[in-house]
Design an enzyme around this catalytic site. Structure first.
Site, mmCIF file in Angstrom:
data_model
loop_
_atom_site.group_PDB
_atom_site.id
_atom_site.type_symbol
_atom_site.label_atom_id
_atom_site.label_comp_id
_atom_site.label_asym_id
_atom_site.label_seq_id
_atom_site.Cartn_x
_atom_site.Cartn_y
_atom_site.Cartn_z
ATOM 1 N N GLN A 144 -142.003 51.833 -18.537
ATOM 2 C CA GLN A 144 -141.022 50.918 -19.111
ATOM 3 C C GLN A 144 -139.860 50.767 -18.136
ATOM 4 O OE1 GLN A 144 -137.990 51.556 -22.353
ATOM 5 N NE2 GLN A 144 -139.489 50.416 -23.568
ATOM 6 N N TYR A 150 -129.614 45.659 -25.085
ATOM 7 C CA TYR A 150 -129.433 45.961 -23.664
ATOM 8 C C TYR A 150 -129.270 44.653 -22.881
ATOM 9 C CZ TYR A 150 -130.473 50.993 -24.100
ATOM 10 O OH TYR A 150 -130.431 52.327 -24.393
ATOM 11 N N ARG A 193 -140.759 44.577 -24.876
ATOM 12 C CA ARG A 193 -140.211 45.172 -26.100
ATOM 13 C C ARG A 193 -138.981 44.369 -26.513
ATOM 14 N NH1 ARG A 193 -138.886 51.501 -27.675
ATOM 15 N NH2 ARG A 193 -138.881 51.105 -29.915
ATOM 16 N N GLY A 248 -142.950 57.610 -32.240
ATOM 17 C CA GLY A 248 -141.992 58.232 -31.340
ATOM 18 C C GLY A 248 -141.765 59.672 -31.707
ATOM 19 N N ARG A 249 -140.849 59.889 -32.637
ATOM 20 C CA ARG A 249 -140.475 61.263 -33.003
ATOM 21 C C ARG A 249 -141.630 62.039 -33.631
ATOM 22 N NH1 ARG A 249 -135.441 59.258 -36.340
ATOM 23 N NH2 ARG A 249 -137.017 57.640 -36.694
ATOM 24 N N CYS A 281 -142.623 64.979 -38.622
ATOM 25 C CA CYS A 281 -141.243 64.773 -38.189
ATOM 26 C C CYS A 281 -140.406 64.525 -39.440
ATOM 27 C CB CYS A 281 -141.175 63.568 -37.264
ATOM 28 S SG CYS A 281 -139.514 62.871 -37.052
ATOM 29 N N CYS A 335 -134.736 63.682 -38.631
ATOM 30 C CA CYS A 335 -133.362 64.205 -38.698
ATOM 31 C C CYS A 335 -132.487 63.741 -37.540
ATOM 32 C CB CYS A 335 -133.381 65.730 -38.760
ATOM 33 S SG CYS A 335 -133.940 66.526 -37.223
ATOM 34 N N LYS A 370 -136.150 62.368 -48.744
ATOM 35 C CA LYS A 370 -136.487 63.701 -48.227
ATOM 36 C C LYS A 370 -137.989 63.982 -48.321
ATOM 37 C CE LYS A 370 -131.966 65.779 -49.072
ATOM 38 N NZ LYS A 370 -131.198 66.837 -49.775
#
Length: 591
Positions: A104, A177, A225, A321-322, A345, A348, A433
């Site tokens: 990227q 960006y 993207r 991602g996470r 994940c 958080c 949660k």
């Protein structure tokens, strides 16, 4: 509900590159770049582990075209080509496991650059815009000559990508960006051929893809993207985003990685748990009508929402991602029918983006402490198995028990409660949660499979004979609530936050929460959703002062949505039959 995950394993082709499945690692900065602008061993292994775990397509974090455009952010040396050797190490180690990898690239963050990352006088934008982080600092307009230099840097990035063995390039054009600043009317009012009209605002990105294509050829994938919807009044709407897609669809891109938001909605750029799963999938249905190449989508997906989106036909590949930080092996586990073994994940933001933004250090993970540390946290068998006693079955105790068992030890975990999970499990009652509940369940499953013995309803004291028989003792005792000695604190109207999560709130419309930390914020949101009238009283100048700043953005928005009243610089001095007595900073008291 039963899910058929077969769609995730179907190969997909992006401009002659066959990708083995529909699972992609989303482009996220790792902050593992060395001072000489190559990636460290920890950074290379981070990507390799996710390729080994079954991910089909790996995206690197955004690599800036030059140090000047990087504005102090860590980046590969794709301008000087000195990082080709390290890039080759990365790509070949990813390829070893059957994955593909796209580089990227970005011409910079523009007005989104943090002023402390570079020299304020170097801040650039499409037009003279105020800096996002320091509105009192004005970015200068990038010149036409600098734009020409940037296009040359895009060509050099293409040369680097091919020499280093990358399978494709993704251009970073979202989150507000620099490219996004050219595309957006709210940030681009230039008077030359790069601004003003809609066609002129698209010129920068069209020249960028042409510059890349001139060196990589027609058979090398280039993707984009893009945030279709900024989600902010006065900024890009879905309608405008779709109009841009109409232009870009025939511009030489081989796939579109579509999401939403910009830095003015950072809680969607880095989605919080309060936003729910698949929180940016909504852009795909309309986008499908405007592009004729594969669509990739991100936004806190679970395996199940990924399947749903693929089944809808509105997207062709799903970004994780996470979740891939939390469990780099989740694709293989899912394919093997081991859904219960996937570590979730919990959204958080603390040890991934929180470490990078807050501490300027490499990413890790709250639930996967090995993330980002390469070989330094490998779990290896002990030379001689030991008898390990763990006191406390909260997350810390369960992780200690799991690790010791993986090392070959005999482990027993004790807790005063009759179940594992501790306070962490008790407080996981709100719909936001969900992932916390799943993590507690994951630990129980893993400890069961590892043969860890759980003994509940047992309090271990310092002279307990159980400790004498242990080779190693791990004390994960948790914390104790601090209850201030206030008049009326023993009233039946007063309920501790843990008891609220255990038993719910009793009947009554009006609720006062004393203290404004994260527990108070979550409780206020949970019961604000139910229509209760919530007031939070906090001594400090701000509610949620210690909450991770991106999460705090959504919390404040939910407070507005549910009408949650906030009293700051105010302390509770007593509880009466009429209500909560408070004292403002000026000494004024009220109930």
């Amino acid at each position: 509900m039963a899910y058929n995950y077969d769609l995730l394993w179907q190969p997909i082709e992006i401009n002659n590159v066959i990708i083995r499945n529909r699972i992609s690692l989303s482009a996220m900065g790792t902050h593992t770049i060395t001072p000489v602008n190559t990636d460290s061993e920890e950074g290379i292994r981070y990507y390799e582990e996710r390729a080994k775990g079954g991910t089909g397509l790996i995206h690197t974090g955004a690599m800036f075209l030059s140090p000047k455009l990087a504005q102090g952010s860590p980046t590969y040396d794709i301008a000087g080509l000195d990082a080709v050797n390290t890039g080759t190490q990365l790509t070949e180690r990813v390829h070893r496991w059957g994955a593909k990898i796209f580089l990227q690239v970005s011409p910079g963050t523009g007005r989104n650059s943090r002023v402390d990352e570079g020299h304020p006088e170097q801040l650039i934008s499409a037009s003279p815009n105020p800096s996002f982080s320091r509105p009192d600092v004005l970015c200068r307009e990038i010149t036409r000559d600098e734009i020409k230099e940037t296009m040359e840097l895009f060509r050099r990035a293409g040369i680097y990508a091919q020499r280093a063995g990358f399978d494709g390039i993704q251009i970073h054009g979202h989150a507000g960006y620099l490219i996004d600043q050219f595309l957006s009317e709210c940030w681009n009012w230039r008077k030359d051929e790069y601004g003003g009209s809609f066609e002129n605002r698209c010129r920068f990105i069209l020249e960028a893809v042409d510059s890349l294509r001139s060196v990589v050829g027609k058979n090398f994938p280039i993707t984009f993207r893009f945030a279709v919807d900024h989600m902010v009044p006065g900024m890009r709407t879905m309608e405008e985003g779709l109009k841009i897609l109409d232009v870009l669809d025939g511009a030489g891109f081989d796939a579109f990685d579509l999401d939403s938001a910009c830095y003015e909605r950072q809680d969607y750029v880095f989605p919080t748990r309060y936003n729910g799963e698949a929180c940016m999938a909504y852009v795909c249905e309309q986008a499908r009508k405007h592009v004729h190449t594969p669509i990739i989508n991100a936004g806190s997906h679970s395996m199940e929402t990924a399947v749903q989106l693929l089944e809808s036909g509105n997207a062709d590949m799903i970004q994780f991602g996470r979740q891939l930080i939390a469990d780099p092996e989740f694709p293989n586990k899912l394919k093997e029918g081991r859904r219960e073994d996937i570590r979730p994940c919990i959204l958080c933001n603390e040890e991934c983006i929180g470490r990078i933004w807050g501490r300027r250090t490499s990413l890790s993970c709250t639930v996967n402490p090995a993330a980002g540390f390469g070989p330094h946290m490998d779990i290896k068998p002990v030379g001689k198995p030991k008898n390990v006693v763990v006191i406390g079955a909260g997350p810390g105790g369960m992780e200690a028990a799991r690790t010791a068992a993986l090392r070959g030890c005999s482990v027993t975990i004790y807790d005063k409660q009759d179940h594992m999970g501790g306070t962490f499990k008790t407080i996981a009652t709100g719909d936001f949660k969900k992932r916390m509940r799943e993590l507690a369940q994951w630990y129980e499953v893993q400890l069961g499979k590892l043969g860890v013995k759980f003994v509940g309803n047992t309090e271990i004291t310092a002279d307990d004979p159980i400790l004498a028989s242990a080779d190693e003792i791990f004390a994960a005792l948790g914390s104790k609530s601090v209850v201030p000695k206030l008049p009326g604190i023993d009233s039946k109207k007063v309920i501790g936050v843990i008891d609220v999560h255990k038993n719910g709130l009793p009947e009554g419309k009006n609720v006062v929460i004393c203290g404004g930390g994260l527990s108070a914020c979550d409780t206020a949101i949970e019961y604000g959703q139910q229509g209760r009238n919530i007031t939070i009283v906090e001594m400090r100048p701000e509610i949620g002062a210690d909450v991770m700043f991106i999460n705090a953005i959504t919390i404040k928005r939910r407070f507005e949505e549910y009408g949650i009243h906030q009293m700051v610089n105010t302390k509770v001095v007593g509880i009466t039959d009429e209500g909560v007595e408070v004292e403002a900073k000026d000494g004024t008291r009220s109930v």
